[in-house]
Design a protein around this motif. Structure first.
Motif, PDB file in Angstrom:
ATOM      1  N   ILE A   1       1.456  -5.642  -6.321  1.00 40.91           N
ATOM      2  CA  ILE A   1       2.867  -5.302  -6.483  1.00 40.91           C
ATOM      3  C   ILE A   1       3.074  -3.799  -6.306  1.00 40.91           C
ATOM      4  CG2 ILE A   1       4.730  -5.132  -8.188  1.00 40.91           C
ATOM      5  CD1 ILE A   1       3.773  -7.894  -9.250  1.00 40.91           C
ATOM      6  N   LEU A   2       2.259  -3.006  -6.979  1.00 44.91           N
ATOM      7  CA  LEU A   2       2.389  -1.549  -6.866  1.00 44.91           C
ATOM      8  C   LEU A   2       2.161  -1.077  -5.435  1.00 44.91           C
ATOM      9  CD1 LEU A   2       0.614  -0.449 -10.172  1.00 44.91           C
ATOM     10  CD2 LEU A   2       3.074  -0.507  -9.684  1.00 44.91           C
ATOM     11  N   LEU A   3       1.147  -1.639  -4.788  1.00 41.89           N
ATOM     12  CA  LEU A   3       0.883  -1.285  -3.397  1.00 41.89           C
ATOM     13  C   LEU A   3       2.074  -1.650  -2.515  1.00 41.89           C
ATOM     14  CD1 LEU A   3      -1.134  -0.221  -1.273  1.00 41.89           C
ATOM     15  CD2 LEU A   3      -2.002  -2.560  -1.089  1.00 41.89           C
ATOM     16  N   GLY A   4       2.644  -2.833  -2.701  1.00 41.17           N
ATOM     17  CA  GLY A   4       3.800  -3.259  -1.924  1.00 41.17           C
ATOM     18  C   GLY A   4       4.997  -2.348  -2.098  1.00 41.17           C
ATOM     19  N   VAL A   5       5.257  -1.934  -3.345  1.00 45.45           N
ATOM     20  CA  VAL A   5       6.387  -1.034  -3.620  1.00 45.45           C
ATOM     21  C   VAL A   5       6.194   0.309  -2.928  1.00 45.45           C
ATOM     22  CG1 VAL A   5       7.547   0.292  -5.442  1.00 45.45           C
ATOM     23  CG2 VAL A   5       7.056  -2.134  -5.795  1.00 45.45           C
ATOM     24  N   VAL A   6       5.009   0.882  -3.059  1.00 44.19           N
ATOM     25  CA  VAL A   6       4.731   2.194  -2.463  1.00 44.19           C
ATOM     26  C   VAL A   6       4.827   2.133  -0.941  1.00 44.19           C
ATOM     27  CG1 VAL A   6       2.923   3.935  -2.099  1.00 44.19           C
ATOM     28  CG2 VAL A   6       3.363   3.033  -4.397  1.00 44.19           C
ATOM     29  N   ILE A   7       4.210   1.134  -0.340  1.00 46.71           N
ATOM     30  CA  ILE A   7       4.234   1.022   1.124  1.00 46.71           C
ATOM     31  C   ILE A   7       5.651   0.774   1.620  1.00 46.71           C
ATOM     32  CG2 ILE A   7       3.441  -0.353   3.094  1.00 46.71           C
ATOM     33  CD1 ILE A   7       1.349   1.596   1.892  1.00 46.71           C
ATOM     34  N   ALA A   8       6.435  -0.054   0.926  1.00 45.46           N
ATOM     35  CA  ALA A   8       7.823  -0.306   1.326  1.00 45.46           C
ATOM     36  C   ALA A   8       8.626   0.987   1.281  1.00 45.46           C
ATOM     37  CB  ALA A   8       8.459  -1.360   0.428  1.00 45.46           C
ATOM     38  N   TYR A   9       8.464   1.740   0.205  1.00 42.00           N
ATOM     39  CA  TYR A   9       9.198   3.002   0.087  1.00 42.00           C
ATOM     40  C   TYR A   9       8.819   3.964   1.208  1.00 42.00           C
ATOM     41  CZ  TYR A   9      11.168   7.289  -1.673  1.00 42.00           C
ATOM     42  OH  TYR A   9      11.882   8.461  -1.772  1.00 42.00           O
ATOM     43  N   LEU A  10       7.513   4.108   1.430  1.00 46.41           N
ATOM     44  CA  LEU A  10       7.063   5.024   2.480  1.00 46.41           C
ATOM     45  C   LEU A  10       7.539   4.575   3.862  1.00 46.41           C
ATOM     46  CD1 LEU A  10       3.405   5.763   1.299  1.00 46.41           C
ATOM     47  CD2 LEU A  10       5.390   7.302   1.186  1.00 46.41           C
TER      48      LEU A  10
ATOM     49  N   PRO B   1      -6.751  -5.468  -4.515  1.00 45.44           N
ATOM     50  CA  PRO B   1      -5.465  -5.940  -5.019  1.00 45.44           C
ATOM     51  C   PRO B   1      -5.039  -7.229  -4.310  1.00 45.44           C
ATOM     52  CG  PRO B   1      -5.072  -4.218  -3.419  1.00 45.44           C
ATOM     53  CD  PRO B   1      -6.577  -4.369  -3.551  1.00 45.44           C
ATOM     54  N   SER B   2      -4.082  -7.904  -4.874  1.00 44.82           N
ATOM     55  CA  SER B   2      -3.579  -9.143  -4.282  1.00 44.82           C
ATOM     56  C   SER B   2      -2.812  -8.840  -3.004  1.00 44.82           C
ATOM     57  CB  SER B   2      -2.651  -9.856  -5.271  1.00 44.82           C
ATOM     58  OG  SER B   2      -1.909 -10.864  -4.623  1.00 44.82           O
ATOM     59  N   SER B   3      -3.340  -9.306  -1.890  1.00 49.48           N
ATOM     60  CA  SER B   3      -2.649  -9.069  -0.616  1.00 49.48           C
ATOM     61  C   SER B   3      -1.395  -9.928  -0.499  1.00 49.48           C
ATOM     62  CB  SER B   3      -3.593  -9.324   0.563  1.00 49.48           C
ATOM     63  OG  SER B   3      -4.131 -10.622   0.496  1.00 49.48           O
ATOM     64  N   HIS B   4      -1.397 -11.100  -1.143  1.00 47.51           N
ATOM     65  CA  HIS B   4      -0.199 -11.945  -1.141  1.00 47.51           C
ATOM     66  C   HIS B   4       0.948 -11.225  -1.847  1.00 47.51           C
ATOM     67  CE1 HIS B   4      -3.380 -14.962  -0.516  1.00 47.51           C
ATOM     68  NE2 HIS B   4      -2.465 -15.581   0.191  1.00 47.51           N
ATOM     69  N   SER B   5       0.649 -10.646  -3.009  1.00 44.07           N
ATOM     70  CA  SER B   5       1.677  -9.926  -3.755  1.00 44.07           C
ATOM     71  C   SER B   5       2.127  -8.685  -2.987  1.00 44.07           C
ATOM     72  CB  SER B   5       1.152  -9.524  -5.133  1.00 44.07           C
ATOM     73  OG  SER B   5       0.842 -10.671  -5.887  1.00 44.07           O
ATOM     74  N   ALA B   6       1.198  -7.972  -2.406  1.00 41.21           N
ATOM     75  CA  ALA B   6       1.554  -6.774  -1.634  1.00 41.21           C
ATOM     76  C   ALA B   6       2.466  -7.140  -0.461  1.00 41.21           C
ATOM     77  CB  ALA B   6       0.289  -6.075  -1.126  1.00 41.21           C
ATOM     78  N   LEU B   7       2.165  -8.225   0.215  1.00 37.05           N
ATOM     79  CA  LEU B   7       2.961  -8.676   1.364  1.00 37.05           C
ATOM     80  C   LEU B   7       4.397  -8.985   0.962  1.00 37.05           C
ATOM     81  CD1 LEU B   7       2.761  -9.861   4.423  1.00 37.05           C
ATOM     82  CD2 LEU B   7       2.661 -12.039   3.240  1.00 37.05           C
ATOM     83  N   VAL B   8       4.580  -9.850  -0.039  1.00 36.78           N
ATOM     84  CA  VAL B   8       5.943 -10.278  -0.378  1.00 36.78           C
ATOM     85  C   VAL B   8       6.724  -9.186  -1.102  1.00 36.78           C
ATOM     86  CG1 VAL B   8       5.458 -12.746  -0.362  1.00 36.78           C
ATOM     87  CG2 VAL B   8       5.246 -11.477  -2.495  1.00 36.78           C
ATOM     88  N   ILE B   9       6.068  -8.388  -1.913  1.00 33.93           N
ATOM     89  CA  ILE B   9       6.775  -7.292  -2.581  1.00 33.93           C
ATOM     90  C   ILE B   9       7.127  -6.204  -1.565  1.00 33.93           C
ATOM     91  CG2 ILE B   9       6.585  -5.453  -4.301  1.00 33.93           C
ATOM     92  CD1 ILE B   9       7.031  -8.259  -5.496  1.00 33.93           C
ATOM     93  N   GLY B  10       6.245  -5.956  -0.604  1.00 33.43           N
ATOM     94  CA  GLY B  10       6.566  -5.007   0.467  1.00 33.43           C
ATOM     95  C   GLY B  10       7.810  -5.438   1.231  1.00 33.43           C
TER      96      GLY B  10
END
Length: 151
Positions: free
Chosen positions: A137-146, A51-60
């Motif tokens: 994006i999905l990874l960022g949302v899940v990790i942020a929530y957790l 997955p996009s690590s850039h998207s995961a970072l900023v969405i997280g």
């Protein structure tokens, strides 16, 4: 100095962003093996891919900011705008730069077979497909929530 480290370690927004980014980078290796049957450890430190690590970072960071401070705060608005820019850039400008690099490399191979113009090829995997960005994006949302709500 130890006070600074304690403060950074307790910053859930920063932790969510860094965990999402790290996990995205790590996931690229086994996912590449599943899809291509080869271990490519260079993916741990490279851009592009699923997955996009850039998207995961900023969405997280964005979602963790909203969960921590509220979705009606100026801090969330700034995080959201920054996330929009990074996600757009990942699928837009960087993706097109990668496409151009691929075409240029192909032209050099076709025109100068056996007589390379340069020893170094242009990096072709710069941007992301929409699917790779959605994965980040999905990874960022899940990790942020957790990170904010569970741990």
């Amino acid at each position: 100095m130890s006070h600074l480290i304690v403060q950074l370690a307790s910053n859930r927004v920063l932790l969510a962003a860094l965990i999402a980014w790290s996990l995205a980078q790590v996931i690229k290796v086994p996912l590449n093996y599943i899809l291509h049957r080869e271990w490519d450890w260079a993916l741990l430190l490279s851009s592009g891919g699923m997955p996009s690590s850039h998207s995961a970072l900023v969405i997280g960071a964005c979602i963790a900011t909203g969960l921590s401070l509220g979705f009606d705060t100026p801090a969330f608005a700034i995080a959201f705008v920054l996330a929009m820019i990074v996600v757009y850039d990942a699928t837009g400008v960087r993706r097109h730069a990668g496409d151009q690099a691929r075409v240029i490399n192909l032209m050099i191979d076709e025109l100068l077979t056996g007589h390379p113009l340069a020893e170094k090829e242009l990096k072709e995997v710069l941007g992301h497909t929409p699917r790779e960005v959605l994965g980040g994006i999905l990874l960022g949302v899940v990790i942020a929530y957790l990170t904010v709500r569970v741990f």
